[in-house]
Design a protein around this motif. Structure first.
Motif, PDB file in Angstrom:
ATOM      1  N   ASP A   4       0.838  -1.193   0.000  1.00 21.44           N
ATOM      2  CA  ASP A   4       0.000   0.000   0.000  1.00 21.44           C
ATOM      3  C   ASP A   4       0.874   1.244   0.000  1.00 21.44           C
ATOM      4  OD1 ASP A   4      -2.169  -1.595   0.052  1.00 21.44           O
ATOM      5  OD2 ASP A   4      -2.495  -1.442   2.216  1.00 21.44           O
ATOM      6  N   ASP A   7      -0.219   7.178   1.392  1.00 22.08           N
ATOM      7  CA  ASP A   7      -1.523   7.842   1.484  1.00 22.08           C
ATOM      8  C   ASP A   7      -2.615   6.846   1.827  1.00 22.08           C
ATOM      9  OD1 ASP A   7      -0.309  10.230   0.896  1.00 22.08           O
ATOM     10  OD2 ASP A   7      -0.804  10.162  -1.250  1.00 22.08           O
ATOM     11  N   LEU A   8      -2.558   5.659   1.211  1.00 19.12           N
ATOM     12  CA  LEU A   8      -3.584   4.654   1.481  1.00 19.12           C
ATOM     13  C   LEU A   8      -3.467   4.143   2.907  1.00 19.12           C
ATOM     14  CD1 LEU A   8      -5.905   3.007   0.433  1.00 19.12           C
ATOM     15  CD2 LEU A   8      -4.269   1.346  -0.487  1.00 19.12           C
ATOM     16  N   ALA A  10      -2.328   5.826   5.484  1.00 20.77           N
ATOM     17  CA  ALA A  10      -2.818   6.897   6.354  1.00 20.77           C
ATOM     18  C   ALA A  10      -4.340   6.943   6.353  1.00 20.77           C
ATOM     19  CB  ALA A  10      -2.235   8.236   5.894  1.00 20.77           C
ATOM     20  N   LEU A  11      -4.948   6.730   5.174  1.00 17.99           N
ATOM     21  CA  LEU A  11      -6.407   6.730   5.088  1.00 17.99           C
ATOM     22  C   LEU A  11      -6.999   5.573   5.883  1.00 17.99           C
ATOM     23  CD1 LEU A  11      -8.917   7.999   3.833  1.00 17.99           C
ATOM     24  CD2 LEU A  11      -8.591   6.516   1.845  1.00 17.99           C
ATOM     25  N   ARG A  12      -6.369   4.406   5.793  1.00 18.43           N
ATOM     26  CA  ARG A  12      -6.869   3.260   6.555  1.00 18.43           C
ATOM     27  C   ARG A  12      -6.723   3.483   8.061  1.00 18.43           C
ATOM     28  NH1 ARG A  12      -4.584  -1.880   2.987  1.00 18.43           N
ATOM     29  NH2 ARG A  12      -6.180  -1.773   1.377  1.00 18.43           N
ATOM     30  N   LYS A  14      -6.785   6.386   9.589  1.00 16.85           N
ATOM     31  CA  LYS A  14      -7.801   7.365   9.969  1.00 16.85           C
ATOM     32  C   LYS A  14      -9.176   6.708  10.054  1.00 16.85           C
ATOM     33  CE  LYS A  14      -9.714  11.877   8.718  1.00 16.85           C
ATOM     34  NZ  LYS A  14      -9.667  13.005   7.766  1.00 16.85           N
ATOM     35  N   LEU A  15      -9.473   5.818   9.120  1.00 20.98           N
ATOM     36  CA  LEU A  15     -10.755   5.106   9.137  1.00 20.98           C
ATOM     37  C   LEU A  15     -10.867   4.242  10.385  1.00 20.98           C
ATOM     38  CD1 LEU A  15     -13.388   4.284   7.755  1.00 20.98           C
ATOM     39  CD2 LEU A  15     -12.102   2.530   6.513  1.00 20.98           C
TER      40      LEU A  15
END
Length: 423
Positions: A4, A7-8, A10-12, A14-15
């Motif tokens: 990954d 950015d991906l 970090a998004l995961r 945060k989710l």
């Protein structure tokens, strides 16, 4: 699968944090909704309240006695005020308890409704996400479908352009052949040769397209030069555009060639190479016994009928001196890729030559020290890849990889081989 991106990840993360916070809020509200009402936790409260309602009145006036009326008359006002105060306190307490009970009940109803709402939010968000994903997939499919149609249209145009390119290459070769003849103010015989060169130009264009440019052919043939360094004179049968003859000339090895294609002959002569136009078998037959030190032919043997091939081997043995070398390079039909992608592409090929067959014919013609060397291996990236041992039990991986290696030998073997035979 590729790792990954940052950015991906970090998004995961945060989710995951948002889902954890949502779970904490839901648990807190659920805990709030389960608090007990006062009547549920204070089980003695109803009885205490009943006793308070019964005990707020003061004692009644005494009956009889001399001092009783006088005493009562003195304390009666105070008792009356106490009784009024008691009644007021009891009323306030009753009202407060009733209002608190209603308030707590409404609070619990509100908390329960909030819990039910929060429990419905997550599935709703998930449903919207799935719907958005489905819509995105549908949009992507529509875009891909439109792209496929555009690609198909471009493919048809490209096919037409490739055909036009092939035709232009053939016409260019034909034009060069005619122009070369006209520039020399030809005699009638030279005019006939120019016509033959123009007729042969189609195959020149074909070789340029599928076999390679002259520089590419030179590099593929360069490895043969050391074999003939002390074998002069050398005959190059079917010398084509003279790539190998030029390499031998650079190495100081005397050589001459024979070629049936008139345009290739003209191109070779223009470079100062000793090339005659004619039949290669007749060329060999014109040589004296033991006159040559080497005979070379690249991508020629597969063009010859069996009888002509056998005669070529016989004549080559005759014209070579002792320790003379014969080298015949041809397509390897034991390689499926070589057979399908190289041999079958050229309509002038007579038949494929199995290396065992060619070696046997050379030995039958009298040659000794006959051997076969394979050339033009297929790039490892295009071959079947072995299975990592960690992915399967060791014995299963070993057996599977042995079969993969056998398939690689059959499907992706070297595309060419050379027969080397000494007199």
């Amino acid at each position: 699968m590729a790792e990954d991106s940052a950015d991906l990840r970090a998004l995961r993360e945060k989710l995951a944090a948002e889902e954890s916070a949502y779970a904490e809020v839901l648990a807190a509200v659920d805990s709030l909704a389960s608090f007990p009402l006062p009547a549920e936790s204070l089980l003695e409260l109803p009885a205490q309240r009943e006793r308070l309602n019964e005990a707020w009145r003061t004692a009644p006036a005494p009956e009889g006695g001399v001092l009783a009326p006088r005493v009562w008359a003195a304390v009666a006002p105070a008792l009356k005020r106490q009784e009024q105060w008691n009644a007021t306190v009891v009323q306030v307490l009753n009202g407060q308890l009733e209002e608190n009970a209603r308030l707590f009940a409404r609070l619990r109803e509100l908390a329960a409704a909030l819990v039910r709402y929060l429990q419905r939010v997550q599935p709703l968000v998930d449903a919207r996400a799935r719907m958005a994903s489905a819509l995105a997939t549908t949009r992507s499919e529509l875009i891909l479908e439109a792209f496929d149609r555009r690609l198909e249209s471009l493919g048809r145009r490209l096919t037409g352009l490739l055909a036009l390119r092939d035709r232009l290459e053939a016409v260019s070769e034909e034009t060069r052949a005619i122009r070369a003849a006209l520039d020399r103010k030809p005699t009638p015989e030279q005019t006939k040769q120019a016509a033959r060169a123009a007729a042969d130009s189609g195959y020149v264009a074909f070789e340029g397209r599928f076999r390679g440019a002259p520089d590419e052919i030179r590099e593929r043939l360069r490895d043969y030069v050391p074999l003939f360094r002390d074998k002069a004179p050398v005959a190059d049968l079917g010398c084509g555009r003279g790539e190998f003859l030029a390499l031998l000339a650079e190495a100081g090895v005397e050589a001459r060639g024979v070629e049936a294609n008139a345009q290739m002959v003209e191109a070779s002569r223009a470079r100062g190479l000793d090339v005659v136009r004619g039949d290669l078998l007749e060329f060999l037959r014109s040589e004296k016994d033991g006159a040559l030190g080497g005979v070379f032919a690249a991508q020629v043997a597969e063009h010859l009928p069996p009888a002509v091939l056998q005669s070529l081997l016989t004549e080559a043995f005759r014209v070579l001196r002792s320790e003379g070398l014969l080298a015949l390079e041809t397509v390897n039909p034991r390689s499926v890729v070589g057979f399908l992608e190289v041999y079958n592409r050229d309509l002038t090929h007579e038949r494929p030559l199995h290396p065992d067959t060619l070696a046997f014919l050379a030995a039958a013609a009298g040659f000794s020290d006959v051997r076969v060397e394979y050339r033009s291996p297929i790039d490892a990236a295009s071959r079947l890849h072995p299975i990592p041992v960690d992915d399967l039990p060791e014995r299963a991986a070993r057996l599977l990889n042995e079969n993969i290696e056998r398939l690689n030998g059959l499907l992706y073997g070297p595309q060419e081989y050379v027969l080397l035979a000494r007199r």
